[in-house]
Design a protein around this motif. Structure first.
Motif, mmCIF file in Angstrom:
data_model
loop_
_atom_site.group_PDB
_atom_site.id
_atom_site.type_symbol
_atom_site.label_atom_id
_atom_site.label_comp_id
_atom_site.label_asym_id
_atom_site.label_seq_id
_atom_site.Cartn_x
_atom_site.Cartn_y
_atom_site.Cartn_z
ATOM 1 N N GLY A 66 4.968 -13.224 2.298
ATOM 2 C CA GLY A 66 4.034 -13.854 1.380
ATOM 3 C C GLY A 66 2.575 -13.624 1.724
ATOM 4 N N ARG A 67 2.323 -13.119 2.925
ATOM 5 C CA ARG A 67 0.932 -12.851 3.338
ATOM 6 C C ARG A 67 0.669 -11.360 3.540
ATOM 7 N NH1 ARG A 67 -0.830 -14.487 8.126
ATOM 8 N NH2 ARG A 67 1.226 -14.433 9.136
ATOM 9 N N PHE A 68 1.662 -10.632 4.017
ATOM 10 C CA PHE A 68 1.516 -9.197 4.282
ATOM 11 C C PHE A 68 2.266 -8.400 3.218
ATOM 12 C CE2 PHE A 68 0.896 -9.302 9.214
ATOM 13 C CZ PHE A 68 -0.117 -10.241 9.037
ATOM 14 N N THR A 69 1.727 -7.220 2.899
ATOM 15 C CA THR A 69 2.390 -6.330 1.950
ATOM 16 C C THR A 69 2.358 -4.912 2.490
ATOM 17 O OG1 THR A 69 1.688 -7.690 0.082
ATOM 18 C CG2 THR A 69 2.441 -5.453 -0.402
ATOM 19 N N ILE A 70 3.532 -4.302 2.565
ATOM 20 C CA ILE A 70 3.610 -2.909 2.980
ATOM 21 C C ILE A 70 3.727 -2.028 1.742
ATOM 22 C CG2 ILE A 70 6.145 -2.883 3.218
ATOM 23 C CD1 ILE A 70 5.754 -1.051 5.669
ATOM 24 N N SER A 71 3.115 -0.850 1.824
ATOM 25 C CA SER A 71 3.233 0.130 0.749
ATOM 26 C C SER A 71 3.118 1.517 1.367
ATOM 27 C CB SER A 71 2.144 -0.078 -0.311
ATOM 28 O OG SER A 71 0.855 0.089 0.252
ATOM 29 N N ARG A 72 3.477 2.499 0.590
ATOM 30 C CA ARG A 72 3.371 3.866 1.088
ATOM 31 C C ARG A 72 2.981 4.808 -0.038
ATOM 32 N NH1 ARG A 72 8.799 5.286 3.857
ATOM 33 N NH2 ARG A 72 7.731 7.288 4.147
ATOM 34 N N ASP A 73 2.284 5.868 0.348
ATOM 35 C CA ASP A 73 1.907 6.939 -0.572
ATOM 36 C C ASP A 73 2.375 8.229 0.076
ATOM 37 O OD1 ASP A 73 -1.175 7.838 -2.326
ATOM 38 O OD2 ASP A 73 0.724 8.890 -2.102
ATOM 39 N N ASN A 74 3.544 8.693 -0.318
ATOM 40 C CA ASN A 74 4.108 9.885 0.325
ATOM 41 C C ASN A 74 3.299 11.144 0.017
ATOM 42 O OD1 ASN A 74 6.152 8.495 1.636
ATOM 43 N ND2 ASN A 74 7.646 8.826 0.001
ATOM 44 N N ALA A 75 2.591 11.153 -1.074
ATOM 45 C CA ALA A 75 1.731 12.302 -1.376
ATOM 46 C C ALA A 75 0.602 12.417 -0.353
ATOM 47 C CB ALA A 75 1.150 12.169 -2.775
ATOM 48 N N LYS A 76 0.214 11.286 0.219
ATOM 49 C CA LYS A 76 -0.830 11.262 1.239
ATOM 50 C C LYS A 76 -0.246 11.090 2.641
ATOM 51 C CE LYS A 76 -4.411 9.369 -1.779
ATOM 52 N NZ LYS A 76 -5.393 8.269 -2.010
ATOM 53 N N ASN A 77 1.085 11.037 2.729
ATOM 54 C CA ASN A 77 1.747 10.844 4.033
ATOM 55 C C ASN A 77 1.182 9.632 4.769
ATOM 56 O OD1 ASN A 77 3.673 13.023 4.096
ATOM 57 N ND2 ASN A 77 1.921 14.410 4.308
ATOM 58 N N THR A 78 0.992 8.562 4.043
ATOM 59 C CA THR A 78 0.348 7.375 4.601
ATOM 60 C C THR A 78 1.105 6.112 4.209
ATOM 61 O OG1 THR A 78 -1.810 8.472 4.530
ATOM 62 C CG2 THR A 78 -1.805 6.079 4.781
ATOM 63 N N VAL A 79 1.192 5.215 5.168
ATOM 64 C CA VAL A 79 1.767 3.895 4.952
ATOM 65 C C VAL A 79 0.671 2.867 5.196
ATOM 66 C CG1 VAL A 79 3.491 2.225 5.730
ATOM 67 C CG2 VAL A 79 4.053 4.650 5.624
#
Length: 123
Positions: A66-79
């Motif tokens: 509820g406080r942290f959110t993970i995401s990723r952009d594989n096109a940028k190879n970044t999490v």
């Protein structure tokens, strides 16, 4: 083997926000499930959150839900790890991790670790 480099750590007041990034190199990040762990002073490293290879599945530790959110952009190879409503107890070195299978991130069977980035939450 993938190499991981974290960035974005720093000093923030309680209640504030911070976004961490983890840049992957050497292999496409989409080859790996990814996660974040943290280690507070004098404590063992603990699981924070995991995300599957293409982002369809996530799992959070109860302490950050509820406080942290993970995401990723594989096109940028970044999490990314968006951290909101930060508490004093969130102070820790935050580590990015990669594993071939989502479940292995959760159980800390990790292929590659980053060197960590320090997050300090002040009152």
């Amino acid at each position: 083997q993938v190499q991981l480099v974290e960035s974005g750590g720093g000093l923030v007041q309680a209640g504030g926000s911070l976004t961490l990034s983890c840049a992957a190199s050497g292999r496409p990040s989409s080859d790996y499930a990814m996660g974040w762990f943290r280690q507070a002073p004098g404590k063992e490293r603990e699981f924070v959150v995991a995300i599957s290879r293409f982002g369809a599945t996530t799992k959070y530790a109860d302490s950050v839900k509820g406080r942290f959110t993970i995401s990723r952009d594989n096109a940028k190879n970044t999490v990314y790890l968006q951290m909101n409503s930060l508490k004093l107890e969130d102070t820790a070195v935050y580590y990015c991790a990669a594993a071939t299978i989502f479940g292995k991130v959760v159980t800390q069977v990790i292929n590659s670790w980053g060197k960590g980035t320090l997050v300090t939450v002040s009152s």
